[in-house]
Design a protein around this motif. Structure first.
Motif, PDB file in Angstrom:
ATOM      1  N   VAL A   1       2.712   5.230   7.034  1.00  0.00           N
ATOM      2  CA  VAL A   1       3.147   3.972   7.638  1.00  0.00           C
ATOM      3  C   VAL A   1       1.960   3.270   8.296  1.00  0.00           C
ATOM      4  CG1 VAL A   1       4.581   2.917   9.418  1.00  0.00           C
ATOM      5  CG2 VAL A   1       5.525   4.726   7.979  1.00  0.00           C
ATOM      6  N   ALA A   2       1.180   4.025   9.068  1.00  0.00           N
ATOM      7  CA  ALA A   2       0.025   3.434   9.758  1.00  0.00           C
ATOM      8  C   ALA A   2      -0.987   2.874   8.765  1.00  0.00           C
ATOM      9  CB  ALA A   2      -0.627   4.481  10.648  1.00  0.00           C
ATOM     10  N   ALA A   3      -1.101   3.523   7.606  1.00  0.00           N
ATOM     11  CA  ALA A   3      -2.095   3.092   6.623  1.00  0.00           C
ATOM     12  C   ALA A   3      -1.637   1.874   5.834  1.00  0.00           C
ATOM     13  CB  ALA A   3      -2.398   4.238   5.662  1.00  0.00           C
ATOM     14  N   VAL A   4      -0.352   1.792   5.523  1.00  0.00           N
ATOM     15  CA  VAL A   4       0.100   0.737   4.604  1.00  0.00           C
ATOM     16  C   VAL A   4       0.688  -0.474   5.294  1.00  0.00           C
ATOM     17  CG1 VAL A   4       0.517   2.466   2.810  1.00  0.00           C
ATOM     18  CG2 VAL A   4       2.434   1.689   4.235  1.00  0.00           C
ATOM     19  N   GLN A   5       1.223  -0.321   6.505  1.00  0.00           N
ATOM     20  CA  GLN A   5       1.878  -1.477   7.141  1.00  0.00           C
ATOM     21  C   GLN A   5       0.941  -2.668   7.312  1.00  0.00           C
ATOM     22  OE1 GLN A   5       1.612  -2.926  10.442  1.00  0.00           O
ATOM     23  NE2 GLN A   5       3.172  -4.437   9.777  1.00  0.00           N
ATOM     24  N   PRO A   6      -0.309  -2.477   7.718  1.00  0.00           N
ATOM     25  CA  PRO A   6      -1.184  -3.650   7.861  1.00  0.00           C
ATOM     26  C   PRO A   6      -1.434  -4.401   6.559  1.00  0.00           C
ATOM     27  CG  PRO A   6      -2.071  -1.760   9.054  1.00  0.00           C
ATOM     28  CD  PRO A   6      -0.958  -1.243   8.192  1.00  0.00           C
ATOM     29  N   LYS A   7      -1.118  -3.796   5.425  1.00  0.00           N
ATOM     30  CA  LYS A   7      -1.339  -4.443   4.134  1.00  0.00           C
ATOM     31  C   LYS A   7      -0.082  -5.107   3.577  1.00  0.00           C
ATOM     32  CE  LYS A   7      -4.335  -0.506   2.878  1.00  0.00           C
ATOM     33  NZ  LYS A   7      -4.577   0.536   1.854  1.00  0.00           N
ATOM     34  N   ALA A   8       1.073  -4.849   4.177  1.00  0.00           N
ATOM     35  CA  ALA A   8       2.361  -5.172   3.562  1.00  0.00           C
ATOM     36  C   ALA A   8       2.733  -6.644   3.718  1.00  0.00           C
ATOM     37  CB  ALA A   8       3.452  -4.297   4.145  1.00  0.00           C
ATOM     38  N   TYR A   9       3.070  -7.283   2.611  1.00  0.00           N
ATOM     39  CA  TYR A   9       3.570  -8.656   2.621  1.00  0.00           C
ATOM     40  C   TYR A   9       5.092  -8.702   2.746  1.00  0.00           C
ATOM     41  CZ  TYR A   9      -1.019 -10.378   1.108  1.00  0.00           C
ATOM     42  OH  TYR A   9      -2.346 -10.696   1.051  1.00  0.00           O
ATOM     43  N   VAL A  10       5.761  -7.633   2.317  1.00  0.00           N
ATOM     44  CA  VAL A  10       7.222  -7.572   2.396  1.00  0.00           C
ATOM     45  C   VAL A  10       7.606  -6.294   3.129  1.00  0.00           C
ATOM     46  CG1 VAL A  10       7.430  -8.843   0.226  1.00  0.00           C
ATOM     47  CG2 VAL A  10       7.580  -6.333   0.202  1.00  0.00           C
TER      48      VAL A  10
END
Length: 768
Positions: free
Chosen positions: A419-428
Motif C-alpha cells: 500500500v505504501a509503495a503503490v498509493q502515491p502512484k494510483a490514479y484510481v
C-alpha cells in the motif's frame, strides 16, 4: 384494504434511538423525543429503523425502546416498529413482539443474502405476514440492505399479500420508481424517505407522504399538507427553502442534548430539545459522534432573507443516469468526494464546475475485480501508475489488484508495504487481495485485519522461476486448500480461486511435449475444459466443507458456471467471474495471435463462447473482470514456435468497458445488466458499500459514456506499458466510447486525455 393501512400516509417521522455517553440506552430521553415529534404535527412515528440503529441493540434494549415509545405516545399517533433481521425466524419474532406491545405496523427490509433473489425475499415477507395481523411497510432501501427490488417485484408482492401494500421507497432517484410502482399496482401506498431530499417530486409522482428522519418534521408536515390542500406553489417554496438551508450545513456535525441536559447553543429551546446523544459505536466509528445527510438538524432554518446558497464542487447535467431501477434523466451534485444530490437538473445546487453530459449516459464507475499490475515487480511491464492510468482511460474507478508481486502479498506486513509503495502512484482507487495457501495459514487473519479486499489461491503448482511472486498463493493439494479456506471463512472475506487441476496439467504437458506439440493450439490441448471443471468442482466441495464464500475467477467454460448454479441451489455461496477474452475471442484467435493470445485458462471454442454468453444473459455470471496481465513483447514474440515458453496473459484494462458497451449495442445484454456485471455486483460481493451505485452518500465514482459512437480499438494509444502485447484487441470494432471517468468527484480522464494526478487513488477495504 388491510385495516390500518389508511393511516400510513402524510409524515411519519423516523425517531433516533438515544444513547448515553457510555453507550447505554438512554430510556429517559425517549419520552422527550416522542413529545417533540408529536408536537411537530406528524401523522405517525417509526422506531428501530436504520436511523434508530436497531442492528446495534440487544433484544432487551429493543423491547425497552418499543415499550417506552408506545407508553410516551399514549395513542396520540400510531407507531411503526422496525423488525428487520437477516434471519426470517428473528424477523418473525420481532414482529410478534411489536404486535403484542401495541404497534400499529411493522417495517421490514429484505434479508441480507449472499446472493439475493426474488423467491427468497418473497418467502421472508410472507413468513412475517403470516405471523402477525399488522400492515407491513416494505422498506426498499438498497443502500443499506444491499438488495435491489424491482417495481414489478414489489407490485407482485403487494398483489399476493394485502399486508404488504405499503412501500417505503428509498432507491435513488425515487420519483420514477414511484410512478412505475403505482402503474403496476394502483392499490399500493408509497411513502418516500431519504431525508426528504426528493419529497416534492415524490408527491408529484404519487407518493402518499414520507417516512424519514429529517430533523425538522414540522417542515415536512407543512410541505405535505400544503401539497394535498392544492397549494403546490406554497409547498414548493417551503421545500426549496428547507432543502437549500439544510444541505448548506451537511459538512457540520452536531448532536441533540439529552433529556437531562441544558439546551446547547443553537439548539431549539425547551420543550423542543430532544435526546439524541452519542451513537452506538462500531469498529471504525467514534462512539461520540453521529452524522446523517442533514446533519445540523438541531439548528433552526434561516429565514428567506438570509438563505445561504449551497455551492458544491461539481454537478453533472443533461445526461441519462443509470440507476439500479433503470436510466433516469436527472442530474448529480458532488462535493467532498461524495454524491450529495440526485434530482432534476433545475433543482441542483450551484456548483464551481458544471459538466454538460448531454447525449451521454452516466454509469457507476467500473470495478475491475481482477487486475495484475504486479507492482513491485518488472516495471518495464507495468507499475501501479501506468496500470491505474490505463484503468482511468478504461472507465474503471476501482481496481482489485491480485497478490502477485515481488514479494507476493502473503502477510500483513507485505500488504502494508505494498500500500505504501503503490498509493502515491494510483490514479484510481484500489483494493488488494491477499494470498491464501498452505504456506501462509497463520498470516491469513492478519491480512484481513490489515485491509485485504479478499483472498486469491491458485490450484496450480508454483511457476518455475517465479517462486517469490507466489508465496502463499498456490494450493494444488485439496488438503492444503481446505485448511486455507477454513482460515479465510473466519474472516468473512471472499476466497477467489484459479481453478485448474494440477494433476491433469502435469499429465497433459508430458504427453504433448513428448509428441513435440508446441504450436499455438498446444496451449488449448494442454488445458482443456475438463481441467477447469474438475478443479472447480473440487473447490466448490471444499468451500462447502469450510463454509467459505467462493468466487470462481476468470471462468472460461460454461460447464463451470453450471456447477456454480447447482451449488447455489444447495446453499453454497459461490459467485462467478468471467472476462472479456472468454466472451469476445475463441480458439481461432489463439491460432491467429499465437503467444499474444496465451492466457490461463485458454480461449475456448466458439460454441463454448455462445453458451457462456447465455449464462451471462441469464444472470448466472456475477462479475466481469479484465484479468489484465501485462508482459513485454520480448516475452511473447520469440515463442511462436514454442508456446510452452511464452508467459501467459494479455492486457485488458482499456478494452473491458468498450467491449461490454458493444455487447449492449448488439443486444446481447441490457445496459442495466452490464452495470451490474461491471460495478454493482462487485460492490456487493466485496462489501464496498460506498461503491457500485449512483446514490446519495456514495463515492462520486462515475463513468460517462457515449452509447452510440462507433470506433476501433487502437492499442497504440493505450496508457498501459504492455500495449505492445495487446494484439488480440488491436483493430477490433466497438460501439460505445468512454468520454470521462470521475473518481470521488474528481475528473481523472476526459476526452482521450489523462486529467488526474498520481496519489489521488486510495485503498478500499470491505465494510464491517
Amino acid at each position: 384494504m388491510m385495516q390500518g393501512i389508511e393511516r400510513l400516509k402524510g409524515v411519519w417521522n423516523i425517531v433516533p434511538t438515544p444513547f448515553q455517553e457510555n453507550g447505554d440506552l438512554d430510556e429517559a430521553s425517549i419520552a422527550t423525543l416522542v413529545d417533540f415529534v408529536v408536537g411537530c404535527g406528524v401523522d405517525g412515528m417509526t422506531i428501530l429503523g436504520v436511523m434508530g440503529e436497531a442492528a446495534k441493540l440487544s433484544d432487551a434494549e429493543r423491547s425497552a425502546v418499543i415499550a417506552a415509545t408506545l407508553a410516551a405516545a399514549e395513542g396520540r399517533v400510531p407507531v411503526c416498529v422496525g423488525v428487520t433481521h437477516a434471519a426470517t425466524d428473528r424477523a418473525v419474532a420481532y414482529a410478534r413482539e411489536a404486535q403484542a406491545l401495541g404497534a400499529h405496523s411493522v417495517m421490514l427490509a429484505p434479508p441480507a443474502l449472499s446472493r439475493p433473489n426474488d423467491a427468497a425475499v418473497r418467502r421472508h415477507y410472507f413468513a412475517v405476514a403470516e405471523a402477525v395481523d399488522l400492515p407491513i411497510v416494505v422498506q426498499d432501501h438498497p443502500a443499506s440492505s444491499g438488495v435491489w427490488m424491482s417495481a414489478e417485484f414489489l407490485a407482485s408482492l403487494a398483489g399476493e399479500s394485502t399486508k404488504c401494500r405499503v412501500v417505503k421507497l428509498e432507491e435513488e432517484p425515487s420519483p420514477p420508481k414511484i410512478r412505475r410502482l403505482l402503474a403496476a399496482n394502483p392499490e399500493l401506498t408509497v411513502l418516500g424517505g431519504l431525508g426528504g431530499i426528493m419529497l416534492l417530486e415524490e408527491l408529484r409522482a404519487g407518493a402518499a407522504g414520507t417516512m424519514t428522519g429529517f430533523g425538522f418534521p414540522e417542515i415536512l408536515v407543512d410541505i405535505v399538507r400544503r401539497f394535498f390542500a392544492g397549494d403546490q406553489d406554497g409547498a414548493r417554496e417551503v421545500f426549496y427553502r428547507a432543502t437549500r438551508s439544510s444541505a448548506s450545513r451537511t459538512s457540520r456535525s452536531s448532536t441533540f442534548p439529552s433529556a437531562s441536559s441544558s439546551t446547547s447553543a443553537g439548539a431549539r429551546s425547551p420543550p423542543r430539545a430532544c435526546g439524541r446523544p452519542a451513537a452506538r459505536s462500531t469498529r471504525a466509528r467514534s462512539p461520540t459522534s453521529t452524522t446523517c445527510w442533514f446533519d445540523s438538524i438541531c439548528q433552526p432554518p434561516p429565514g428567506p432573507e438570509r438563505l445561504p446558497a449551497m455551492e458544491v464542487e461539481l454537478v453533472v447535467v443533461g445526461g441519462t443516469v443509470v440507476t439500479p431501477s433503470g436510466p433516469q434523466r436527472v442530474g448529480i451534485a458532488m462535493d467532498q468526494g461524495r454524491i450529495v444530490a440526485i434530482t432534476l437538473d433545475e433543482a441542483l445546487p450551484p456548483a464551481r464546475e458544471r459538466f454538460d453530459a448531454t447525449g451521454l449516459h452516466v454509469i457507476p464507475g467500473v470495478i475491475d475485480t481482477h487486475t495484475h499490475a504486479r507492482d513491485p515487480s518488472v516495471d518495464a511491464r507495468e507499475d501501479f501508475g501506468s496500470a491505474t492510468a490505463a484503468a482511468a482511460a478504461g472507465g474503471i474507478t476501482t481496481i482489485l489488484e491480485m497478490p502477485i508481486s515481488t514479494p507476493s502479498v502473503h502477510s500483513a506486513d507485505v500488504l502494508r508495504a505494498r500500500v505504501a509503495a503503490v498509493q502515491p502512484k494510483a490514479y484510481v482507487d484500489f483494493g488488494l487481495y491477499g494470498g491464501a495457501a498452505g504456506d501462509n495459514l497463520d498470516r491469513i487473519a492478519g491480512l484481513a485485519e490489515a485491509g485485504a479486499v479478499g483472498f486469491k489461491t491458485f490450484r496450480t503448482p508454483l511457476p518455475a522461476g517465479r517462486e517469490n511472486e507466489f508465496i502463499g498463493l498456490c494450493a494444488p493439494e485439496a488438503a492444503d486448500y481446505l485448511r486455507a479456506l477454513e482460515r479465510v471463512a473466519v474472516t468473512g472475506l471472499v476466497a477467489a480461486v484459479h481453478a485448474e487441476d494440477a494433476g491433469m496439467l502435469a499429465r497433459n504437458q508430458a504427453a504433448l511435449q513428448g509428441a513435440g506439440d508446441r504450436g499455438p493450439l498446444s496451449h488449448a490441448r494442454w488445458r482443456p475444459p475438463v481441467v477447469e471443471t474438475t478443479s472447480a468442482a473440487e473447490s466448490i466441495g471444499l468451500a462447502r466443507e469450510a463454509i467459505a464464500r467462493l468466487q470462481l475467477a476468470h471462468c472460461s467454460t460454461p460447464d463451470v458456471v453450471a456447477l456454480a448454479v447447482d451449488a447455489r441451489a444447495d446453499g453454497i455461496v459461490v459467485t462467478v467471474e468471467t472476462c472479456p477474452h472468454y466472451l469476445f475471442l475463441t480458439q481461432a484467435d489463439l491460432e491467429r495471435h499465437g503467444p499474444y493470445a496465451k492466457i490461463n485458462p485458454p480461449l475456448r471454442s466458439s460454441e463454448d463462447v455462445e453458451r457462456l454468453w447465455a449464462h451471462v444473459a441469464a444472470g448466472d455470471v456475477d462479475v466481469i473482470g479484465s484479468d489484465h496481465s501485462p508482459f513485454l513483447v520480448e516475452e511473447k514474440e520469440p515463442f511462436w514456435g514454442d508456446m510452452w515458453r511464452a508467459l501467459p496473459g494479455a492486457p485488458g484494462l482499456e478494452s473491458l468497458l468498450p467491449l461490454m458497451l458493444s455487447a449492449v449495442a448488439d443486444g446481447r445484454i441490457t445496459l442495466e445488466r452490464m452495470v451490474a456485471l461491471t460495478s454493482g455486483n462487485a460492490a456487493r460481493i466485496f462489501a464496498l458499500r460506498d461503491k457500485g451505485a449512483i446514490r446519495v452518500g456514495a463515492d462520486a465514482d462515475l463513468t460517462l459514456v457515449d452509447l452510440v459512437r462507433p470506433g476501433v480499438i487502437d492499442t497504440s494509444r493505450w496508457l498501459t506499458r504492455s500495449r505492445g502485447t495487446a494484439r488480440v484487441w488491436d483493430g477490433k470494432p466497438v460501439r460505445g466510447a468512454i468520454v470521462a471517468t470521475l473518481v470521488r468527484g474528481r475528473t481523472v480522464f476526459r476526452d482521450g486525455m489523462l486529467r488526474g494526478a498520481p496519489g489521488w487513488g486510495r485503498l478500499v477495504s470491505p465494510a464491517a
